[in-house]
Design an enzyme around this catalytic site. Sequence first.
Site, PDB file in Angstrom:
ATOM      1  N   SER A  52      27.005  61.265  11.421  1.00  0.00           N
ATOM      2  CA  SER A  52      28.388  61.138  11.913  1.00  0.00           C
ATOM      3  C   SER A  52      29.281  62.249  11.357  1.00  0.00           C
ATOM      4  O   SER A  52      28.971  62.866  10.334  1.00  0.00           O
ATOM      5  CB  SER A  52      28.967  59.783  11.506  1.00  0.00           C
ATOM      6  OG  SER A  52      28.154  58.743  12.005  1.00  0.00           O
TER       7      SER A  52
HETATM    8  N1  SAM Z   1      24.491  56.511   8.559  1.00  0.00           N
HETATM    9  C1  SAM Z   1      23.808  57.648   9.108  1.00  0.00           C
HETATM   10  C2  SAM Z   1      23.984  58.891   8.281  1.00  0.00           C
HETATM   11  O1  SAM Z   1      24.667  58.843   7.252  1.00  0.00           O
HETATM   12  O2  SAM Z   1      23.405  59.899   8.669  1.00  0.00           O
HETATM   13  C3  SAM Z   1      24.135  57.904  10.561  1.00  0.00           C
HETATM   14  C4  SAM Z   1      23.483  56.911  11.406  1.00  0.00           C
HETATM   15  S1  SAM Z   1      23.214  57.349  13.073  1.00  0.00           S
HETATM   16  C5  SAM Z   1      24.837  57.546  13.710  1.00  0.00           C
HETATM   17  C6  SAM Z   1      22.701  55.737  13.657  1.00  0.00           C
HETATM   18  C7  SAM Z   1      21.333  55.314  13.145  1.00  0.00           C
HETATM   19  O3  SAM Z   1      21.142  53.942  13.474  1.00  0.00           O
HETATM   20  C8  SAM Z   1      20.171  56.071  13.769  1.00  0.00           C
HETATM   21  O4  SAM Z   1      19.400  56.651  12.761  1.00  0.00           O
HETATM   22  C9  SAM Z   1      19.398  54.997  14.511  1.00  0.00           C
HETATM   23  O5  SAM Z   1      18.009  55.203  14.563  1.00  0.00           O
HETATM   24  C10 SAM Z   1      19.768  53.755  13.712  1.00  0.00           C
HETATM   25  N2  SAM Z   1      19.556  52.471  14.386  1.00  0.00           N
HETATM   26  C11 SAM Z   1      19.806  52.108  15.664  1.00  0.00           C
HETATM   27  N3  SAM Z   1      19.471  50.826  15.859  1.00  0.00           N
HETATM   28  C12 SAM Z   1      19.019  50.351  14.671  1.00  0.00           C
HETATM   29  C13 SAM Z   1      18.529  49.092  14.226  1.00  0.00           C
HETATM   30  N4  SAM Z   1      18.425  48.014  15.026  1.00  0.00           N
HETATM   31  N5  SAM Z   1      18.139  48.977  12.934  1.00  0.00           N
HETATM   32  C14 SAM Z   1      18.233  50.023  12.072  1.00  0.00           C
HETATM   33  N6  SAM Z   1      18.685  51.244  12.441  1.00  0.00           N
HETATM   34  C15 SAM Z   1      19.080  51.406  13.722  1.00  0.00           C
END
Ligand code: SAM
Length: 206
Positions: A52
């Site tokens: 993000s």
């Molecule tokens: N917090 C992260 C960082 O600091 O880089 C950014 C996260 S990114 C915007 C969103 C993440 O959520 C992705 O890596 C995606 O694979 C994960 N995601 C989506 N659905 C998910 C789920 N049900 N359980 C765990 N992770 C999930």
Amino acid sequence: MVALLERDGYIKSEKVKRAFELVDRANFVPEDKRPYAYFDEPLPIGHAQTISAPSMVAIMLELLEIEEDNKILEVGTGSGYNACLMACMGAEVISVERIPALRDFARKNMEKCPCKDKVRIFLGDGSMGYKAEAPYDRIIVTCGAPDIPPPLIEQLKVGGILIIPIGGTFFQELYVVKKKEKGIEKRIWGDVAFVPLIGKYGHRWT
Ligand code: SAM
């Protein structure tokens, strides 16, 4: 980057500022994205996912009102950047990621983080929370859900705070949820754009 985030009002508290100073975003982006690491923009991290924008991260961390030794669940480890920032604010962080390659990417990125020992990453569907380590003082969801997943409320302590984007697969509203003795209290911070939460209480992968 930190000075600009503070000047523009995204970083408000000393503890968020200190964490941003301790954790270098350049260690959390793919090598070919390093020249853009200090831009206030989301960046691709592979697998159709993003780290993000720093301003969005700062907004969420300020809303989370983290206190020393809080136990925090993060749903969506991604690059591991946000998890490390929270650890450097004194929290114990449990972070859940659904994509194995990103779990590994985050673990590698965290190697240079001074607070890495306070972060544990698990593979799974974070829309179901992470019951084995519950209850949590804080829960932060860094992907967009269609609605508040009931397990996240169940796994939050009374008095705890949940930050979660709620809406469609591209655009959402950021909810700030507080768990009360009876029920929850929620307010909307504003419009945001996150990748979707995929899972039992998330969106379907199409
Ligand atoms: N917090 C992260 C960082 O600091 O880089 C950014 C996260 S990114 C915007 C969103 C993440 O959520 C992705 O890596 C995606 O694979 C994960 N995601 C989506 N659905 C998910 C789920 N049900 N359980 C765990 N992770 C999930």
